[in-house]
Structures are given as structure tokens and as C-alpha cells.
Scaffold this active site. Structure first.
Site, PDB file in Angstrom:
ATOM      1  N   SER A   1      -8.410  -5.181   4.304  1.00 50.02           N
ATOM      2  CA  SER A   1      -8.850  -4.867   2.938  1.00 50.02           C
ATOM      3  C   SER A   1      -9.191  -6.107   2.106  1.00 50.02           C
ATOM      4  CB  SER A   1      -7.792  -4.020   2.217  1.00 50.02           C
ATOM      5  OG  SER A   1      -7.630  -2.772   2.868  1.00 50.02           O
TER       6      SER A   1
ATOM      7  N   ASP B   1       0.824  -1.207   0.000  1.00 52.06           N
ATOM      8  CA  ASP B   1       0.000   0.000   0.000  1.00 52.06           C
ATOM      9  C   ASP B   1       0.863   1.263   0.000  1.00 52.06           C
ATOM     10  OD1 ASP B   1      -2.320   1.473   0.065  1.00 52.06           O
ATOM     11  OD2 ASP B   1      -2.577   1.343   2.227  1.00 52.06           O
ATOM     12  N   GLY B   2       0.396   2.284  -0.725  1.00 52.36           N
ATOM     13  CA  GLY B   2       1.038   3.597  -0.640  1.00 52.36           C
ATOM     14  C   GLY B   2       1.688   4.095  -1.912  1.00 52.36           C
ATOM     15  N   ASN B   3       1.512   3.393  -3.029  1.00 50.63           N
ATOM     16  CA  ASN B   3       2.135   3.849  -4.273  1.00 50.63           C
ATOM     17  C   ASN B   3       1.656   5.236  -4.684  1.00 50.63           C
ATOM     18  OD1 ASN B   3       3.590   1.479  -4.575  1.00 50.63           O
ATOM     19  ND2 ASN B   3       2.043   0.504  -5.858  1.00 50.63           N
ATOM     20  N   GLY B   4       0.335   5.444  -4.629  1.00 56.56           N
ATOM     21  CA  GLY B   4      -0.224   6.727  -5.044  1.00 56.56           C
ATOM     22  C   GLY B   4       0.216   7.872  -4.148  1.00 56.56           C
ATOM     23  N   ARG B   5       0.231   7.617  -2.843  1.00 59.08           N
ATOM     24  CA  ARG B   5       0.636   8.668  -1.900  1.00 59.08           C
ATOM     25  C   ARG B   5       2.117   9.009  -2.053  1.00 59.08           C
ATOM     26  NH1 ARG B   5      -1.771   5.949   3.258  1.00 59.08           N
ATOM     27  NH2 ARG B   5      -2.129   4.286   1.746  1.00 59.08           N
TER      28      ARG B   5
ATOM     29  N   GLU C   1       0.651 -13.379  12.304  1.00 59.71           N
ATOM     30  CA  GLU C   1       1.112 -12.186  13.003  1.00 59.71           C
ATOM     31  C   GLU C   1       0.986 -11.013  12.038  1.00 59.71           C
ATOM     32  OE1 GLU C   1       2.028 -11.947  16.204  1.00 59.71           O
ATOM     33  OE2 GLU C   1       1.522 -14.076  16.409  1.00 59.71           O
TER      34      GLU C   1
ATOM     35  N   ASN D   1     -10.211  -2.696  -6.877  1.00 58.03           N
ATOM     36  CA  ASN D   1      -9.343  -1.726  -7.541  1.00 58.03           C
ATOM     37  C   ASN D   1      -9.837  -1.291  -8.920  1.00 58.03           C
ATOM     38  OD1 ASN D   1      -6.220  -3.055  -6.174  1.00 58.03           O
ATOM     39  ND2 ASN D   1      -7.544  -1.419  -5.422  1.00 58.03           N
TER      40      ASN D   1
ATOM     41  N   SER E   1      -6.808  -5.823  -6.340  1.00 53.97           N
ATOM     42  CA  SER E   1      -7.996  -6.385  -5.705  1.00 53.97           C
ATOM     43  C   SER E   1      -9.209  -6.265  -6.613  1.00 53.97           C
ATOM     44  CB  SER E   1      -8.276  -5.672  -4.376  1.00 53.97           C
ATOM     45  OG  SER E   1      -8.859  -4.402  -4.607  1.00 53.97           O
TER      46      SER E   1
ATOM     47  N   ARG F   1       1.508  -4.948   6.134  1.00 54.04           N
ATOM     48  CA  ARG F   1       0.883  -3.892   5.340  1.00 54.04           C
ATOM     49  C   ARG F   1       1.717  -2.630   5.479  1.00 54.04           C
ATOM     50  NH1 ARG F   1      -5.241  -2.339   4.022  1.00 54.04           N
ATOM     51  NH2 ARG F   1      -4.792  -0.506   2.756  1.00 54.04           N
TER      52      ARG F   1
END
Length: 243
Positions: free
Chosen positions: A196, A20-24, A207, A68, A65, A188
Site C-alpha cells: 500500500s 490496518d483494520g480499524n473500520g472492519r 522481513e 486516505n 496515507s 501489516r
């Protein structure tokens, strides 16, 4: 300062990652979102290599996903173009490292070129016997669970299975991850603390480690630190640890 090291005798067999976080990452740099996805694929290569070198047996990456598809068409189209570029460059290294490519999710709904690139990667690495690199593509866990339930119900309806024989093993064997060990560790990136719709059944005793770094900022040294964090955990699986 004392530097923590990985205990090579306690490497998790199976790791899953919500990337997660490619766009940001791109937005922070005043770049188009697709620049984050491009950088993110480079990180996939780096983390895959590190995981294989550490002796991890299964690495499952949440690549796209079922939700998406709601993103802007241009972004979706770019994401769908990435497997061709990625595998063209990375397959020789995967084969050299004895890494086998697999997928979960409904790949039949992907564009032809994307599906062809994925199919070629699976075919070219099918003889590899090392780590399984498992891409979740057009994947949603709720749909997977529903489909497994329907398959089991059909077996019961056809007289091939008794209701009383349905257990967690039977259910797991009807999931798309059948034959793969459930994740010991779920990671994540980006600081978000959500699952998600990813591997909901399979992560029952995983874990969970949530990392603040955005996926394009996450490197091999960060992955190793996450493994160290995992190794500090006391895994009880619902029981007690003997003192």
C-alpha cells in the site's frame, strides 16, 4: 505446552507497521468506523510502549496515507482530530520512556490543529534519546521517491553532484527517512497482504509478516509473537548463509 520466548539478543532495530483494520473492527461490532480509529489509537500507545521496552530503536507507524483523503469527510476529520487527544495523554509517558517523536510525509497539508499537535509532540520529545516513534502522516512512498529524484536531479543540474556518484546511499539520504535505519521487519495487520505505497525503497530487504488480527485486536502479546516469527527467519540479503 512449551511457550516460545523472545531472544533479547536478536531484537530488530527498526520495525514498521501498516495499522490496518480499524473500520472492519468497528463494522463487526455494529459501531461507526470512527470507533475503530479511537480504539486503534489505544493500541498505538500499547505497542509503542512494548516496542520501547523491548529495545527497538525505530518504530514507524503508517498513520495516514496520501490516498486516505479519499475516505468520507467525517471519517477523515475524526482521524485528524486524534493526534491532539493522543499526544495530550501520551506525551508524559513518551518522555518518561525516553521516546522521541518524528514524522514523515507532507504534514503541511494537515489541518492546523493536527499540525500543531504533531509539532508540539516533536518539540516536547526532541531531547529524548531512546526509541524514535516515527509517524507516517499524509505519506506516500511513490511521492517520496519522486521528490528524492527531483532533489538529486537538481543537485546534478546545479553542478553539486556528478551522475556517476549517484548510488543507493545518496538516494537514501534524499528520502524522508534519511538518518533512520531501514525496517528489519514490516508488519501489516488485518490479513491483507499488500504494501500500500509504504516505504517501498526502505523495505527492500525487510522481513514481511502479515497478521490476521485487525489492528484494534492487536496487543503487546501479539507484537511479541510477531517478533518471535521474525527471529525464526533466515535473513540472507541476497546472499547465502554459511552452514
Amino acid at each position: 505446552m512449551f511457550e516460545e520466548t523472545i531472544d533479547m539478543n536478536r531484537i530488530p532495530d527498526s520495525v514498521a507497521i501498516i495499522m490496518d483494520g480499524n473500520g472492519r473492527w468497528a463494522k463487526k461490532r455494529y459501531l461507526p468506523r470512527i470507533a475503530g480509529h479511537k480504539r486503534g489509537m489505544n493500541v498505538v500507545e500499547e505497542i509503542t510502549t512494548e516496542a520501547s521496552d523491548l529495545g527497538i530503536k525505530v518504530l514507524t507507524l503508517y498513520a495516514f496515507s496520501t490516498e486516505n483523503w479519499k475516505r468520507p469527510a467525517g471519517e477523515v476529520n475524526y482521524i485528524m482530530s486524534l493526534p491532539s487527544t493522543f499526544f495530550d495523554k501520551f506525551i508524559p509517558k513518551l518522555i518518561k520512556n525516553n521516546v522521541k517523536v518524528q514524522t514523515i510525509g507532507d504534514v503541511s497539508q494537515l489541518p492546523d490543529k493536527t499540525r500543531e499537535a504533531v509539532s508540539n509532540a516533536i518539540e516536547e520529545t526532541k531531547a529524548c534519546t531512546g526509541m524514535v516513534l516515527n509517524f507516517a502522516l499524509n505519506y506516500g512512498s511513490r511521492l517520496e521517491i519522486l521528490n528524492a529524484t527531483k532533489k538529486i536531479a537538481t543537485e546534478v543540474k546545479n553542478g553539486n553532484l556528478n551522475v556517476d556518484d549517484i548510488n543507493d546511499v545518496v538516494f537514501s539520504n534524499n528520502l524522508e527517512t534519511s538518518g533512520l535505519k531501514d525496517p528489519d521487519l514490516l508488519i501489516r495487520t488485518s490479513g491483507e497482504e499488500r504494501i500500500s505505497n509504504f516505504l517501498l525503497w526502505q523495505i527492500a530487504y525487510s522481513e514481511l509478516v502479515f497478521v490476521d488480527k485487525l489492528w484494534p485486536e492487536y496487543h503487546a502479546k501479539d507484537f511479541r509473537q510477531t517478533i518471535i516469527e521474525f527471529q525464526k527467519r533466515k535473513r540472507r540479503f541476497g546472499g547465502l548463509i554459511n552452514k
